[in-house]
Design a protein around this motif. Structure first.
Motif, short mmCIF file in Angstrom:
data_model
loop_
_atom_site.label_atom_id
_atom_site.label_comp_id
_atom_site.label_asym_id
_atom_site.label_seq_id
_atom_site.Cartn_x
_atom_site.Cartn_y
_atom_site.Cartn_z
N ASN A 71 29.08 97.61 57.83
CA ASN A 71 28.53 97.98 59.14
C ASN A 71 29.52 98.96 59.78
O ASN A 71 30.69 98.65 59.93
CB ASN A 71 28.37 96.73 60.02
CG ASN A 71 27.67 97.04 61.33
OD1 ASN A 71 27.72 98.15 61.84
ND2 ASN A 71 27.03 96.03 61.91
N TRP A 74 28.05 99.03 65.75
CA TRP A 74 26.87 99.36 66.56
C TRP A 74 27.20 100.26 67.74
O TRP A 74 26.34 100.99 68.24
CB TRP A 74 26.22 98.07 67.06
CG TRP A 74 25.48 97.35 65.98
CD1 TRP A 74 25.83 96.18 65.37
CD2 TRP A 74 24.27 97.77 65.34
NE1 TRP A 74 24.91 95.84 64.40
CE2 TRP A 74 23.94 96.80 64.37
CE3 TRP A 74 23.42 98.87 65.51
CZ2 TRP A 74 22.81 96.89 63.55
CZ3 TRP A 74 22.29 98.97 64.69
CH2 TRP A 74 22.00 98.00 63.74
N GLY A 107 18.46 97.10 57.22
CA GLY A 107 17.93 96.61 58.48
C GLY A 107 16.44 96.37 58.39
O GLY A 107 15.80 96.71 57.39
N GLU A 127 19.15 101.43 71.50
CA GLU A 127 20.54 101.19 71.15
C GLU A 127 20.72 100.87 69.67
O GLU A 127 21.83 100.95 69.14
CB GLU A 127 21.12 100.05 72.00
CG GLU A 127 20.45 98.70 71.83
CD GLU A 127 19.32 98.46 72.82
OE1 GLU A 127 19.06 97.29 73.13
OE2 GLU A 127 18.70 99.45 73.26
N TYR A 128 19.63 100.54 68.99
CA TYR A 128 19.71 100.23 67.56
C TYR A 128 19.15 101.35 66.68
O TYR A 128 19.17 101.25 65.46
CB TYR A 128 18.95 98.94 67.24
CG TYR A 128 19.53 97.71 67.90
CD1 TYR A 128 20.89 97.42 67.80
CD2 TYR A 128 18.72 96.85 68.64
CE1 TYR A 128 21.42 96.29 68.42
CE2 TYR A 128 19.26 95.73 69.26
CZ TYR A 128 20.60 95.45 69.14
OH TYR A 128 21.13 94.35 69.74
N TYR A 129 18.67 102.42 67.33
CA TYR A 129 17.96 103.46 66.56
C TYR A 129 18.85 104.13 65.52
O TYR A 129 18.43 104.32 64.38
CB TYR A 129 17.36 104.51 67.50
CG TYR A 129 16.58 105.56 66.73
CD1 TYR A 129 15.29 105.30 66.30
CD2 TYR A 129 17.17 106.78 66.40
CE1 TYR A 129 14.58 106.24 65.56
CE2 TYR A 129 16.47 107.73 65.67
CZ TYR A 129 15.18 107.46 65.24
OH TYR A 129 14.50 108.39 64.51
N GLY A 131 21.57 103.17 63.89
CA GLY A 131 21.86 102.32 62.73
C GLY A 131 20.63 102.04 61.90
O GLY A 131 20.67 102.07 60.67
N ALA A 132 19.51 101.78 62.58
CA ALA A 132 18.27 101.46 61.86
C ALA A 132 17.74 102.67 61.09
O ALA A 132 17.26 102.54 59.96
CB ALA A 132 17.22 100.96 62.84
#
Length: 212
Positions: A71, A74, A107, A127-129, A131-132
């Motif tokens: 990872n 984030w 993910g 906020e996760y875009y 990484g996803a």
């Protein structure tokens, strides 16, 4: 079986190490800071830079499988590029080390609802875009990998701390919803699914997912 776990002190990685030890595997925890690795019989901690494929290959040599729980962070402003660079380096290192079995944890964003992936929906958390979308694009690239016996695991939409039940359902391209329309899994059961796959080889050169 001797298994290398990359990102072994993270949320997913630490659960993977615990499950591996429970099953009697020999685990090599590959991390930045070995002081954070739980000291236990059956665990060897190695410090390695995931972005240095040659050094990482030396650390991976002699293992039967590599579990990629890397990872890039984030809150990392360069999350997309760093995740992509890290995963490409890990993939290259596994090949250089001659370790054919490679399982990477991605993910849920690349799972499909109808014809569209979750990451592209208007409701997907911004906020996760990064990484996803990085994990989604890495899966697309990984599908072209011919030399490794790879598997990509998409966790449930709701991945949470919780007990190990060992009981869940598997899917491939779509979230595994329960009768209440929920798709969740504990990180402990995610780790169970990872080692089940290493033992059963049900999804070699493909993606799978899971849920209760």
């Amino acid at each position: 079986m001797k298994v290398a776990v990359i990102g072994a002190t993270g949320f997913v990685g630490s659960a993977v190490v615990a499950e591996g030890l429970c099953r009697g595997y020999e685990i090599t925890a590959i991390v930045r800071n070995t002081a954070k690795v739980q000291k236990a019989a059956g665990v060897t901690a190695i410090s390695a830079d995931v972005y240095d494929a040659d050094a990482l290959a030396a650390a991976l040599s002699g293992h039967d499988a590599v579990i990629n729980a890397f990872n890039a962070g984030w809150t990392n402003p360069n999350l997309y590029d760093d995740f992509t660079k890290g995963c490409n380096s890990i993939q290259a290192a596994a090949k250089k080390a001659g370790v054919k079995r490679y399982l990477t944890v991605g993910g849920a964003g690349s799972l499909y609802i109808g014809e569209h992936q979750l990451v592209d929906s208007p409701q997907f958390p911004k906020e996760y875009y990064a990484g996803a979308s990085a994990a989604r694009d890495y899966l697309t690239a990984l599908r072209k990998e011919e030399d490794l016996d790879w598997t990509f695991l998409s966790p449930a939409i709701n991945l949470h701390p919780g007990e190990r039940t060992g009981t869940f359902r598997l899917g491939t391209e779509n979230p595994v919803f329960d009768e209440h329309g929920k798709n969740d899994i504990s990180v402990a059961d995610l780790a169970v699914a990872i080692f089940n796959e290493l033992e059963n080889n049900q999804f070699v050169k493909s993606r799978f997912t899971l849920g209760y």
